[in-house]
Write an enzyme that holds these catalytic residues in place. Sequence first.
Site, PDB file in Angstrom:
ATOM      1  N   SER A  16      12.911  14.345  52.663  1.00  0.00           N
ATOM      2  CA  SER A  16      13.842  14.215  51.544  1.00  0.00           C
ATOM      3  C   SER A  16      14.658  15.491  51.404  1.00  0.00           C
ATOM      4  O   SER A  16      14.105  16.566  51.172  1.00  0.00           O
ATOM      5  CB  SER A  16      13.090  13.960  50.239  1.00  0.00           C
ATOM      6  OG  SER A  16      13.949  14.128  49.129  1.00  0.00           O
ATOM      7  N   HIS A  41      15.575  10.693  53.914  1.00  0.00           N
ATOM      8  CA  HIS A  41      15.571  10.147  52.564  1.00  0.00           C
ATOM      9  C   HIS A  41      16.594  10.891  51.708  1.00  0.00           C
ATOM     10  O   HIS A  41      16.578  12.119  51.620  1.00  0.00           O
ATOM     11  CB  HIS A  41      14.172  10.305  51.951  1.00  0.00           C
ATOM     12  CG  HIS A  41      13.968   9.535  50.684  1.00  0.00           C
ATOM     13  ND1 HIS A  41      13.722   8.179  50.657  1.00  0.00           N
ATOM     14  CD2 HIS A  41      13.984   9.934  49.384  1.00  0.00           C
ATOM     15  CE1 HIS A  41      13.584   7.777  49.407  1.00  0.00           C
ATOM     16  NE2 HIS A  41      13.749   8.821  48.612  1.00  0.00           N
ATOM     17  N   ASP A  43      18.029  11.270  47.981  1.00  0.00           N
ATOM     18  CA  ASP A  43      17.762  11.027  46.561  1.00  0.00           C
ATOM     19  C   ASP A  43      19.055  11.086  45.766  1.00  0.00           C
ATOM     20  O   ASP A  43      19.666  12.151  45.624  1.00  0.00           O
ATOM     21  CB  ASP A  43      16.775  12.070  46.025  1.00  0.00           C
ATOM     22  CG  ASP A  43      15.364  11.835  46.538  1.00  0.00           C
ATOM     23  OD1 ASP A  43      14.816  10.752  46.282  1.00  0.00           O
ATOM     24  OD2 ASP A  43      14.817  12.734  47.190  1.00  0.00           O
ATOM     25  N   MET A  45      20.767  10.699  42.195  1.00  0.00           N
ATOM     26  CA  MET A  45      20.428  10.716  40.766  1.00  0.00           C
ATOM     27  C   MET A  45      21.684  10.859  39.925  1.00  0.00           C
ATOM     28  O   MET A  45      22.601  11.589  40.289  1.00  0.00           O
ATOM     29  CB  MET A  45      19.465  11.873  40.470  1.00  0.00           C
ATOM     30  CG  MET A  45      18.221  11.875  41.334  1.00  0.00           C
ATOM     31  SD  MET A  45      17.111  13.245  40.911  1.00  0.00           S
ATOM     32  CE  MET A  45      15.960  13.164  42.284  1.00  0.00           C
ATOM     33  N   HIS A  74      17.941   6.323  48.158  1.00  0.00           N
ATOM     34  CA  HIS A  74      17.164   5.929  46.987  1.00  0.00           C
ATOM     35  C   HIS A  74      18.038   6.120  45.758  1.00  0.00           C
ATOM     36  O   HIS A  74      18.253   7.243  45.305  1.00  0.00           O
ATOM     37  CB  HIS A  74      15.900   6.800  46.927  1.00  0.00           C
ATOM     38  CG  HIS A  74      15.035   6.529  45.745  1.00  0.00           C
ATOM     39  ND1 HIS A  74      13.991   7.368  45.390  1.00  0.00           N
ATOM     40  CD2 HIS A  74      15.024   5.526  44.830  1.00  0.00           C
ATOM     41  CE1 HIS A  74      13.398   6.892  44.315  1.00  0.00           C
ATOM     42  NE2 HIS A  74      14.013   5.780  43.953  1.00  0.00           N
ATOM     43  N   MET A  76      18.500   6.310  42.286  1.00  0.00           N
ATOM     44  CA  MET A  76      17.882   6.504  40.966  1.00  0.00           C
ATOM     45  C   MET A  76      18.998   6.572  39.940  1.00  0.00           C
ATOM     46  O   MET A  76      19.244   7.606  39.312  1.00  0.00           O
ATOM     47  CB  MET A  76      17.025   7.774  40.971  1.00  0.00           C
ATOM     48  CG  MET A  76      15.757   7.633  41.789  1.00  0.00           C
ATOM     49  SD  MET A  76      14.870   9.195  42.012  1.00  0.00           S
ATOM     50  CE  MET A  76      15.715   9.811  43.477  1.00  0.00           C
ATOM     51  N   MET A 145       6.614   5.024  43.576  1.00  0.00           N
ATOM     52  CA  MET A 145       6.797   6.398  43.106  1.00  0.00           C
ATOM     53  C   MET A 145       5.451   6.965  42.652  1.00  0.00           C
ATOM     54  O   MET A 145       4.782   6.379  41.795  1.00  0.00           O
ATOM     55  CB  MET A 145       7.791   6.449  41.945  1.00  0.00           C
ATOM     56  CG  MET A 145       9.224   6.108  42.314  1.00  0.00           C
ATOM     57  SD  MET A 145       9.945   7.211  43.568  1.00  0.00           S
ATOM     58  CE  MET A 145       9.853   8.806  42.723  1.00  0.00           C
ATOM     59  N   GLY A 150      13.168  12.256  39.392  1.00  0.00           N
ATOM     60  CA  GLY A 150      14.097  13.187  38.769  1.00  0.00           C
ATOM     61  C   GLY A 150      14.104  14.557  39.399  1.00  0.00           C
ATOM     62  O   GLY A 150      15.166  15.140  39.611  1.00  0.00           O
ATOM     63  N   PHE A 151      12.941  15.077  39.731  1.00  0.00           N
ATOM     64  CA  PHE A 151      12.871  16.432  40.265  1.00  0.00           C
ATOM     65  C   PHE A 151      11.857  16.518  41.400  1.00  0.00           C
ATOM     66  O   PHE A 151      10.819  15.839  41.370  1.00  0.00           O
ATOM     67  CB  PHE A 151      12.489  17.433  39.164  1.00  0.00           C
ATOM     68  CG  PHE A 151      13.528  17.571  38.094  1.00  0.00           C
ATOM     69  CD1 PHE A 151      14.585  18.446  38.238  1.00  0.00           C
ATOM     70  CD2 PHE A 151      13.461  16.789  36.941  1.00  0.00           C
ATOM     71  CE1 PHE A 151      15.559  18.556  37.252  1.00  0.00           C
ATOM     72  CE2 PHE A 151      14.425  16.888  35.951  1.00  0.00           C
ATOM     73  CZ  PHE A 151      15.480  17.784  36.106  1.00  0.00           C
ATOM     74  N   ASP A 180       6.734   8.041  47.572  1.00  0.00           N
ATOM     75  CA  ASP A 180       7.576   9.203  47.292  1.00  0.00           C
ATOM     76  C   ASP A 180       7.012   9.971  46.098  1.00  0.00           C
ATOM     77  O   ASP A 180       6.883   9.414  45.005  1.00  0.00           O
ATOM     78  CB  ASP A 180       9.007   8.728  46.987  1.00  0.00           C
ATOM     79  CG  ASP A 180       9.988   9.876  46.792  1.00  0.00           C
ATOM     80  OD1 ASP A 180       9.574  11.050  46.864  1.00  0.00           O
ATOM     81  OD2 ASP A 180      11.184   9.591  46.572  1.00  0.00           O
ATOM     82  N   GLY A 182       5.022  14.126  45.786  1.00  0.00           N
ATOM     83  CA  GLY A 182       3.828  14.917  46.044  1.00  0.00           C
ATOM     84  C   GLY A 182       3.188  14.661  47.392  1.00  0.00           C
ATOM     85  O   GLY A 182       1.992  14.916  47.576  1.00  0.00           O
ATOM     86  N   GLY A 202       9.508  15.942  50.517  1.00  0.00           N
ATOM     87  CA  GLY A 202      10.589  16.887  50.264  1.00  0.00           C
ATOM     88  C   GLY A 202      10.074  18.307  50.312  1.00  0.00           C
ATOM     89  O   GLY A 202      10.207  19.018  51.309  1.00  0.00           O
TER      90      GLY A 202
END
Length: 223
Positions: A16, A41, A43, A45, A74, A76, A145, A150-151, A180, A182, A202
Amino acid sequence: MKRTLPQAGTTEIAPSILSADFANLADEIAQVEKAGVNMLHLDIMDGHFVPNLTIGPAVIAKIRKHSKLFFDSHLMISEPEKYAQAFIAAGTNNITFHIEVVPQPADFIKKLHDWGVTAGLCLNPETPVKKIEKYAPLAEMILVMTVHPGFGGQSFIAEAAKKIKPIRQIVGPDIRIEVDGGIDADTAGMVVGMGADTLVAGNGIFGKPDRLAAIEAIRKACK
């Protein structure tokens, strides 16, 4: 350009770029590409559905010129139906959207297929599996998820990962299950053992000084 989602069942690592150095993004992508990954990936947002802003189609169009990887976008965002075609035109190969914001998921999945991309269906940590049960078999990939979107750099939510097993029972062996949040060498083996085959990492990759070694460590953990 890799336009086909890798066949389900083969474990894929999707770095990511949310955690990458955006001042050197082309070099960052080249590093992970050398490690033999097939997917990237992205992200997306909007600062509305999630409390953060990231990139849009213009950035994807620029990085597409530097990579032949499969682009897994993705979204979001609150209105994925409104913006999906712009991301596809920029070079996206798969659009993943959130079940929480699309009132007619089956119709949107069909549109994505008509537009020439694969479809992913995502659910947040607090969203029950039953919310996607009817629509999951229509998509090519389900995204679970294991952090609140978000972060980057958040801690893995083990309780959310428990959804992987019932989702695998619903979709069978031919649809990818992506995870996705951790994901690193410590958590990869756990989610693969539950039935996931696509791991978004990520901070677990770009947060390490040696990206190739980080990817290899995740691969070893999956075995």
